[in-house]
Scaffold this motif. Sequence first.
Motif, mmCIF file in Angstrom:
data_model
loop_
_atom_site.group_PDB
_atom_site.id
_atom_site.type_symbol
_atom_site.label_atom_id
_atom_site.label_comp_id
_atom_site.label_asym_id
_atom_site.label_seq_id
_atom_site.Cartn_x
_atom_site.Cartn_y
_atom_site.Cartn_z
ATOM 1 N N LYS A 216 0.785 -1.311 -0.144
ATOM 2 C CA LYS A 216 -0.130 0.097 0.035
ATOM 3 C C LYS A 216 0.801 1.055 -0.118
ATOM 4 C CE LYS A 216 -0.777 -0.185 4.930
ATOM 5 N NZ LYS A 216 -1.756 -0.208 6.158
ATOM 6 N N GLN A 217 0.277 2.521 -0.452
ATOM 7 C CA GLN A 217 0.993 3.604 -0.676
ATOM 8 C C GLN A 217 0.059 4.847 -0.459
ATOM 9 O OE1 GLN A 217 3.907 4.141 -4.095
ATOM 10 N NE2 GLN A 217 2.243 5.341 -4.760
ATOM 11 N N ASP A 218 0.355 5.728 0.299
ATOM 12 C CA ASP A 218 -0.357 7.121 0.009
ATOM 13 C C ASP A 218 0.101 7.944 -1.087
ATOM 14 O OD1 ASP A 218 -1.754 6.222 2.327
ATOM 15 O OD2 ASP A 218 -0.182 7.156 3.812
ATOM 16 N N ALA A 219 -0.529 8.981 -1.194
ATOM 17 C CA ALA A 219 -0.319 10.100 -2.239
ATOM 18 C C ALA A 219 1.165 10.382 -2.394
ATOM 19 C CB ALA A 219 -1.178 11.070 -2.285
ATOM 20 N N GLN A 220 1.877 10.198 -3.445
ATOM 21 C CA GLN A 220 3.188 10.616 -3.473
ATOM 22 C C GLN A 220 3.493 12.131 -3.878
ATOM 23 O OE1 GLN A 220 4.835 7.683 -6.243
ATOM 24 N NE2 GLN A 220 5.935 6.783 -4.648
ATOM 25 N N VAL A 221 4.589 12.662 -3.621
ATOM 26 C CA VAL A 221 4.967 13.911 -4.214
ATOM 27 C C VAL A 221 5.970 14.252 -5.274
ATOM 28 C CG1 VAL A 221 4.339 15.035 -1.851
ATOM 29 C CG2 VAL A 221 6.806 14.359 -2.416
ATOM 30 N N ASP A 222 5.976 15.134 -6.078
ATOM 31 C CA ASP A 222 7.089 15.069 -7.189
ATOM 32 C C ASP A 222 8.403 15.810 -6.739
ATOM 33 O OD1 ASP A 222 6.461 17.702 -7.200
ATOM 34 O OD2 ASP A 222 5.156 17.755 -9.076
ATOM 35 N N GLY A 223 9.048 16.109 -7.569
ATOM 36 C CA GLY A 223 10.286 16.595 -7.127
ATOM 37 C C GLY A 223 10.087 18.249 -6.579
ATOM 38 N N SER A 224 9.174 18.859 -6.730
ATOM 39 C CA SER A 224 9.017 20.026 -6.483
ATOM 40 C C SER A 224 8.236 20.209 -5.068
ATOM 41 C CB SER A 224 8.032 20.963 -7.626
ATOM 42 O OG SER A 224 6.730 20.466 -7.360
ATOM 43 N N GLY A 225 7.932 18.905 -4.378
ATOM 44 C CA GLY A 225 7.236 18.698 -3.351
ATOM 45 C C GLY A 225 5.689 18.863 -3.480
ATOM 46 N N THR A 226 5.111 18.908 -4.946
ATOM 47 C CA THR A 226 3.634 18.813 -5.177
ATOM 48 C C THR A 226 3.086 17.509 -4.994
ATOM 49 O OG1 THR A 226 3.998 20.861 -6.274
ATOM 50 C CG2 THR A 226 1.924 19.786 -6.627
ATOM 51 N N THR A 227 1.856 17.509 -4.407
ATOM 52 C CA THR A 227 1.437 16.139 -4.265
ATOM 53 C C THR A 227 0.853 15.621 -5.853
ATOM 54 O OG1 THR A 227 0.552 16.552 -1.942
ATOM 55 C CG2 THR A 227 -0.661 14.815 -3.321
ATOM 56 N N ILE A 228 1.259 14.134 -5.789
ATOM 57 C CA ILE A 228 0.689 13.658 -7.192
ATOM 58 C C ILE A 228 -0.803 13.121 -6.918
ATOM 59 C CG2 ILE A 228 1.312 12.072 -8.895
ATOM 60 C CD1 ILE A 228 4.249 12.234 -8.123
ATOM 61 N N GLY A 229 -1.650 13.554 -7.633
ATOM 62 C CA GLY A 229 -2.974 13.245 -7.231
ATOM 63 C C GLY A 229 -3.256 11.787 -7.803
ATOM 64 N N ASN A 230 -4.180 11.140 -7.339
ATOM 65 C CA ASN A 230 -4.284 9.764 -7.626
ATOM 66 C C ASN A 230 -3.186 8.762 -7.730
ATOM 67 O OD1 ASN A 230 -6.412 7.776 -8.599
ATOM 68 N ND2 ASN A 230 -6.060 8.527 -10.851
ATOM 69 N N SER A 231 -2.356 8.929 -6.764
ATOM 70 C CA SER A 231 -1.140 8.133 -6.956
ATOM 71 C C SER A 231 -1.296 7.037 -5.560
ATOM 72 C CB SER A 231 0.059 8.833 -6.552
ATOM 73 O OG SER A 231 0.187 9.917 -5.686
ATOM 74 N N GLN A 232 -2.330 6.969 -4.940
ATOM 75 C CA GLN A 232 -2.393 6.130 -3.604
ATOM 76 C C GLN A 232 -2.807 4.823 -4.326
ATOM 77 O OE1 GLN A 232 -4.085 9.056 -3.992
ATOM 78 N NE2 GLN A 232 -6.198 8.301 -4.162
ATOM 79 N N PHE A 233 -2.719 3.811 -3.456
ATOM 80 C CA PHE A 233 -3.289 2.460 -3.818
ATOM 81 C C PHE A 233 -2.809 1.411 -2.645
ATOM 82 C CE2 PHE A 233 1.060 1.934 -5.343
ATOM 83 C CZ PHE A 233 1.606 0.628 -5.055
ATOM 84 N N GLU A 234 -3.935 0.293 -2.657
ATOM 85 C CA GLU A 234 -3.524 -0.777 -1.779
ATOM 86 C C GLU A 234 -3.908 -1.944 -2.564
ATOM 87 O OE1 GLU A 234 -5.367 -2.430 2.445
ATOM 88 O OE2 GLU A 234 -5.156 -0.389 2.259
ATOM 89 N N THR A 235 -3.026 -2.827 -2.410
ATOM 90 C CA THR A 235 -3.162 -4.381 -3.464
ATOM 91 C C THR A 235 -2.633 -5.443 -2.556
ATOM 92 O OG1 THR A 235 -0.985 -3.901 -4.252
ATOM 93 C CG2 THR A 235 -2.772 -3.119 -5.579
ATOM 94 N N PRO A 236 -3.520 -6.338 -1.856
ATOM 95 C CA PRO A 236 -3.334 -7.372 -1.481
ATOM 96 C C PRO A 236 -3.120 -8.629 -2.626
ATOM 97 C CG PRO A 236 -5.783 -7.069 -1.168
ATOM 98 C CD PRO A 236 -5.183 -5.829 -1.911
ATOM 99 N N SER A 237 -2.192 -9.581 -2.544
ATOM 100 C CA SER A 237 -1.987 -10.492 -3.602
ATOM 101 C C SER A 237 -1.882 -11.743 -2.782
ATOM 102 C CB SER A 237 -0.592 -10.256 -4.435
ATOM 103 O OG SER A 237 -1.027 -8.712 -5.013
#
Length: 681
Positions: A216-237
Amino acid sequence: MSSSGILRGGTALALVLAAAPALAQSEDSFTLDPLVIEGSKREVATGTAAPVTVIDETEIRDRQAGTIAELIDSVPGVALVNGSTPTGSGISIRGYGATSTYGTDQKVQVIVDEAITGSEEIYRLGTQLFTDPALYRSVEVLRGTVGSFEYGSGIVGGVVKAETKNASDFTGGVPGFRLRETLEYSSNGDGFATSTILAWQPTDRAEFLANYTLRKQDAQVDGSGTTIGNSQFETPSWLLKGRVYLDEAKEHSLTLSYTDTSTAERDVPYDSFDTSGGMFGNVDRDIDSRTATLVYNFAPQTNPLIDFDVILSYADQQIDQSYIPGSSDAPFAPPGGFPTVNADHRYETTRLAFKNTARFGTGMVDHELRTGLEFIRKERESAESAPGGTDRRVALYAIDEMRFGNWTVTPALRYETQEIEDGTGFGGPDTYDNDALMGGISARYAFANGVSLFASAAYTESLPILDDLYGTDRGMSGPVAQRELMSTSEKSHTFELGGAYDAAVVFGTEDELAFKATAYATTLWDVTSYTVPDVTGVHVDEVETHGLELEASYSMESGFYSDLNLAVARGEESYPGGLGDADWRALPGDSARLTLGKRFGDTLDMSWEVVAFDDIEVDDDETPGFSVHNLRATYTPQEGVLAGTEMRFGLENAFDRDYQPRRSTRRAPGRNFKVSLAKTF
């Protein structure tokens, strides 16, 4: 140094390696293990004309990738549409595969334990390759067409072939029980993963494995520190796998594998390529991707003419989604949302295959003849954004790898017939029948000093697909257009030319070098996959692409090693009716990847990797070049209480570069520190 400078430096290093003397060969075909260059991070397949790259389990662990796409983007010729999330990403090989609208154009084949899977052309949903790298012991990437005829038809970009882990990978083939636990953390997005493997080998004739991985992962940020929308996920396998030998001589075996990866996304943009809801608004989306494979193998030790497999595989992908009203980004959406946004999807692919490998000699020629018969059935439910129906196919293929003297010549043929049953009620015929004969040939000559040269030519056809049931062709509409589209196969030919070089004792007494370069040219015509930009219903007339791919590896007795790959691509698309032509829209940009590392026995492995893309301009759309630096270290104590514990540290995008690759629709993640702990008990 600028990205252009790094790219030129990588090219210069490639030329230096190419000028070196010496060599030897090892790999004979795509299906065999490639030459192992001791001490190198990446193996180079110098003994085959096929352009193939293998990512083994050690590299899978070291890269700490969160998705399969992230894992294979290090292969020359592979580019990603995004890649750091399971949804909203896609894989492109040699400019074919994922597009910014669909996760695939059907020209890249994805195979998981012999099950055909990967993605469908579902609007703005990206690829449906929902699976986790932790499930796999190796991933092979075959580029181009020439080595693809035993894997499918219409393969222009290439093949991604993933093999899941075996219990014997952990038991060492010795009866007993093993438990392996892996924990990972990544700083950008507070990513977390846990993978638990239970491996049991009750006897030397049976082995069983169970693997549960949660990532799982929450929203990430790019190199400028801006949140990358729609970048969170959780995947059980899940992975369940077992193999049993049915006789004491181990000539008969049964292998069963099952994988299941799911994700439950809440209040996320329907347009998975985007970072916000956009005109479609947000949805709740549940995705479940399952594959199951049963393989019977008969390989009598005294008869080289028989190595026979019966394979039954099943892939099932299900996507359920519902509109979330009230999104401020979608003021024009109807109260219940657009029909496309509320569409549910399910597609199932069943494959029954009979394969045999026969090894024999005729005079001065040694043969490895691979033959197969396949029955493939794909069923898909109709939805607003994806037509449904049934696609039934029967295929026959034969590949004869012939060795005589220093020559290896491999002709290949594949014949495929198809019946598509229309499940849309659109108004055209109920069924469409098509067939195609395709094939190719490769030739390789190995000189006495180890230098080898190779060339190949291949022709393939992409038979109509279920998605074409909604299509229009060259300005027409209705049943007439559908009938023409459903009776037209896309055609392509690819020519390749290259050379390889591998040797020991090159610059010193204990060093090894491997080098391989492949130039290719592909032409695609009778195009049905791409339409002319801003012209409704008119398809591209022809696509031409050409490029150069290079892989090199060098290692020394001291533990120093280096790996280099380089990809250069150009392409044009031409339009009918005097509409002109343009640069091929899917060009990713020239790239180079250089790794320098040092091993200190079996205890410590440290490496630095630089990835560089040159500036690229495609029809006045310019994308700046960039360079990204990644640092990795693997520490495995050999003594004491921590003996056998594997500690991995990674620093990706070390200088926090703010950039966006040309094919991607989002900014790339900024600096990301990764750490993992693993131990087998």
